[in-house]
Design a protein around this motif. Structure first.
Motif, PDB file in Angstrom:
ATOM      1  N   LEU A 198       2.633 -76.847   8.570  1.00 40.86           N
ATOM      2  CA  LEU A 198       3.149 -78.203   8.359  1.00 40.86           C
ATOM      3  C   LEU A 198       4.047 -78.258   7.132  1.00 40.86           C
ATOM      4  CD1 LEU A 198       3.182 -81.297   8.817  1.00 40.86           C
ATOM      5  CD2 LEU A 198       1.047 -81.402   7.525  1.00 40.86           C
ATOM      6  N   VAL A 199       3.591 -77.682   6.037  1.00 39.59           N
ATOM      7  CA  VAL A 199       4.384 -77.682   4.805  1.00 39.59           C
ATOM      8  C   VAL A 199       5.683 -76.904   5.007  1.00 39.59           C
ATOM      9  CG1 VAL A 199       4.455 -76.844   2.422  1.00 39.59           C
ATOM     10  CG2 VAL A 199       2.421 -78.039   3.259  1.00 39.59           C
ATOM     11  N   ALA A 200       5.607 -75.790   5.718  1.00 41.09           N
ATOM     12  CA  ALA A 200       6.811 -74.993   5.974  1.00 41.09           C
ATOM     13  C   ALA A 200       7.838 -75.799   6.768  1.00 41.09           C
ATOM     14  CB  ALA A 200       6.446 -73.712   6.719  1.00 41.09           C
ATOM     15  N   ALA A 201       7.376 -76.532   7.780  1.00 46.24           N
ATOM     16  CA  ALA A 201       8.287 -77.352   8.582  1.00 46.24           C
ATOM     17  C   ALA A 201       8.895 -78.470   7.743  1.00 46.24           C
ATOM     18  CB  ALA A 201       7.541 -77.934   9.778  1.00 46.24           C
ATOM     19  N   ALA A 202       8.089 -79.060   6.873  1.00 45.92           N
ATOM     20  CA  ALA A 202       8.600 -80.136   6.015  1.00 45.92           C
ATOM     21  C   ALA A 202       9.651 -79.608   5.044  1.00 45.92           C
ATOM     22  CB  ALA A 202       7.443 -80.782   5.256  1.00 45.92           C
ATOM     23  N   ARG A 203       9.397 -78.447   4.486  1.00 44.93           N
ATOM     24  CA  ARG A 203      10.344 -77.873   3.528  1.00 44.93           C
ATOM     25  C   ARG A 203      11.661 -77.485   4.190  1.00 44.93           C
ATOM     26  NH1 ARG A 203       5.963 -74.226   0.071  1.00 44.93           N
ATOM     27  NH2 ARG A 203       5.656 -75.747  -1.629  1.00 44.93           N
ATOM     28  N   SER A 204      11.584 -77.095   5.452  1.00 39.97           N
ATOM     29  CA  SER A 204      12.807 -76.698   6.159  1.00 39.97           C
ATOM     30  C   SER A 204      13.511 -77.891   6.802  1.00 39.97           C
ATOM     31  CB  SER A 204      12.473 -75.662   7.237  1.00 39.97           C
ATOM     32  OG  SER A 204      11.666 -76.232   8.256  1.00 39.97           O
ATOM     33  N   GLY A 205      12.889 -79.074   6.708  1.00 35.69           N
ATOM     34  CA  GLY A 205      13.499 -80.278   7.263  1.00 35.69           C
ATOM     35  C   GLY A 205      13.398 -80.390   8.761  1.00 35.69           C
ATOM     36  N   THR A 206      12.443 -79.677   9.370  1.00 30.14           N
ATOM     37  CA  THR A 206      12.335 -79.661  10.833  1.00 30.14           C
ATOM     38  C   THR A 206      11.081 -80.365  11.344  1.00 30.14           C
ATOM     39  OG1 THR A 206      11.231 -77.489  10.751  1.00 30.14           O
ATOM     40  CG2 THR A 206      13.632 -77.511  11.009  1.00 30.14           C
ATOM     41  N   LEU A 207      10.419 -81.124  10.495  1.00 34.28           N
ATOM     42  CA  LEU A 207       9.207 -81.832  10.910  1.00 34.28           C
ATOM     43  C   LEU A 207       9.603 -83.036  11.758  1.00 34.28           C
ATOM     44  CD1 LEU A 207       6.139 -81.687  10.589  1.00 34.28           C
ATOM     45  CD2 LEU A 207       6.339 -83.185   8.596  1.00 34.28           C
ATOM     46  N   ARG A 208       9.198 -83.028  13.027  1.00 37.50           N
ATOM     47  CA  ARG A 208       9.645 -84.048  13.976  1.00 37.50           C
ATOM     48  C   ARG A 208       8.893 -85.363  13.813  1.00 37.50           C
ATOM     49  NH1 ARG A 208       8.550 -85.641  19.361  1.00 37.50           N
ATOM     50  NH2 ARG A 208       6.643 -84.408  19.344  1.00 37.50           N
ATOM     51  N   LYS A 209       7.594 -85.265  13.618  1.00 35.48           N
ATOM     52  CA  LYS A 209       6.747 -86.448  13.482  1.00 35.48           C
ATOM     53  C   LYS A 209       5.680 -86.176  12.425  1.00 35.48           C
ATOM     54  CE  LYS A 209       5.415 -88.593  17.310  1.00 35.48           C
ATOM     55  NZ  LYS A 209       4.827 -88.794  18.670  1.00 35.48           N
ATOM     56  N   PRO A 210       5.143 -87.219  11.814  1.00 34.18           N
ATOM     57  CA  PRO A 210       3.995 -87.012  10.934  1.00 34.18           C
ATOM     58  C   PRO A 210       2.808 -86.503  11.734  1.00 34.18           C
ATOM     59  CG  PRO A 210       4.372 -89.354  11.308  1.00 34.18           C
ATOM     60  CD  PRO A 210       5.533 -88.637  11.917  1.00 34.18           C
TER      61      PRO A 210
END
Length: 279
Positions: free
Chosen positions: A150-162
Motif C-alpha cells: 500500500l505504501v509503495a503504491a502511494a509513493r508511486s502515485g498509483t493508489l487507485r482507491k483508499p
C-alpha cells in the motif's frame, strides 16, 4: 441521498485526494441504479438508513488479512474458523454490491492469496484450502502483505482507491514483539502522510473471533492507542459486543448489525464513537 452519504464519507475520512469535487455523482448514480441498497437491506434485515450508510463501501478497496494460526482450529472445536468464513463471506457479499472487483484476502502464515472474492462460495473454497497451523505473527505479516504494498503504491502515485484493511484474528500476537502491529501501523501512517493521498488512505478494522479475553484486551489497547487509535476500530466477537450493547442501551444487537459495525466502524466515526462510548 446516496450522494450525501458519499460526500460525508469523503469529508469524514479526508479522501479528497481520491474524490475531487464532481467525482461522486456518477458513483452515486451507479449505486442507485444497481439496486444494491434495497438488496442488502432485505437480505440483512436492515433499516433503510443503515443500508444507506453501507454505500460508503463504494469508496474503498477492501483487503482482508485472516489469522490462520493453530489456535483457530484447536480452540472452541474449530468454531473460530467457521466464524472467520462467515465474516469473509458477508464482507465479500456486501463489498461486491458496491464494488464489482470483490475483495482480496491474505493470511498470516499461508502464502495463499484470494483475489476478487465476491461471494460465499468463493470464500468457502479459499478457506477450505488453508491449513490452520503455526503462530500469530499479526504485525509482521500485516506489514509485509498489506502495508508495504500500500505504501509503495502511494509513493508511486498509483493508489487507485483508499484501502479498508480488515484483520480477523482470535488471539494475541505470537512469534513477534507484542507491539509489532502498533509499530507497523504507525510507520505506514507516517509514510502515507508524506504522500499526496495522506494518512487516511488506510483504515483498519480489527475483528475478533473466539472468546479469548487476553486477545480482547490486546485489541482494545490498539483501539484506544493515542497515536493510531483514531485510524483503527475494533469489533469484539458477537457475544461480547451484544452483551455490551444490552448492558449500556438495553437494545439487543442482531448478527447483521454486528456485521455492519464491523464494516463501518473504521469508515464512519459515528459507528466507531458509538463503540467507544460503550467501553
Amino acid at each position: 441521498m446516496i450522494l450525501n452519504v458519499l460526500r460525508q464519507g469523503v469529508q469524514d475520512q479526508n479522501l479528497q485526494a481520491f474524490y475531487p469535487p464532481g467525482s461522486l455523482e456518477q458513483l452515486a448514480q451507479q449505486i442507485a441504479h444497481s439496486g444494491a441498497l434495497a438488496r442488502i437491506a432485505a437480505e440483512w434485515r436492515l433499516p433503510t438508513e443503515v443500508a444507506m450508510d453501507l454505500a460508503r463501501l463504494a469508496l474503498v478497496d477492501i483487503q482482508g488479512c485472516l489469522d490462520d494460526s493453530g489456535s483457530m482450529a484447536f480452540e472452541e472445536n474449530g468454531e473460530r474458523i467457521d466464524d472467520a468464513k462467515m465474516i469473509v463471506s458477508k464482507v465479500a457479499q456486501a463489498a461486491t454490491l458496491f464494488d464489482t472487483d470483490g475483495i482480496q484476502i491474505c493470511f498470516l502464515n499461508s502464502p495463499a492469496v484470494g483475489q476478487g472474492i465476491k461471494n460465499e462460495a468463493q470464500a468457502q473454497h479459499l478457506l477450505s484450502s488453508i491449513n490452520f497451523s503455526g503462530l500469530t505473527p499479526l504485525g509482521t505479516s500485516f506489514e509485509r502483505k498489506v502495508l508495504q504494498p500500500l505504501v509503495a503504491a502511494a509513493r508511486s502515485g498509483t493508489l487507485r482507491k483508499p484501502v479498508l484493511a480488515i484483520i480477523v484474528t482470535d488471539g494475541e500476537p505470537a512469534g513477534e514483539h507484542r507491539h509489532k502491529l502498533v509499530q507497523a501501523i504507525t510507520d505506514a501512517k507516517r509514510a502515507l502522510a508524506t504522500t499526496r493521498y495522506g494518512a487516511d488512505a488506510l483504515s483498519i478494522e480489527l475483528a475478533q473471533v473466539g472468546n479469548d479475553q487476553k486477545a480482547a484486551a490486546f485489541l482494545n489497547e490498539i483501539d484506544v492507542h493515542p497515536e493510531i487509535g483514531s485510524f483503527v476500530d475494533v469489533t469484539g466477537n458477537f457475544e461480547m459486543e451484544s452483551a455490551q450493547m444490552q448492558q449500556t442501551t438495553g437494545i439487543a444487537l442482531s448478527p447483521d448489525m454486528w456485521l455492519v459495525k464491523l464494516l463501518l466502524g473504521a469508515l464512519d466515526t459515528a459507528y466507531d464513537s458509538h463503540d467507544e462510548r460503550r467501553r
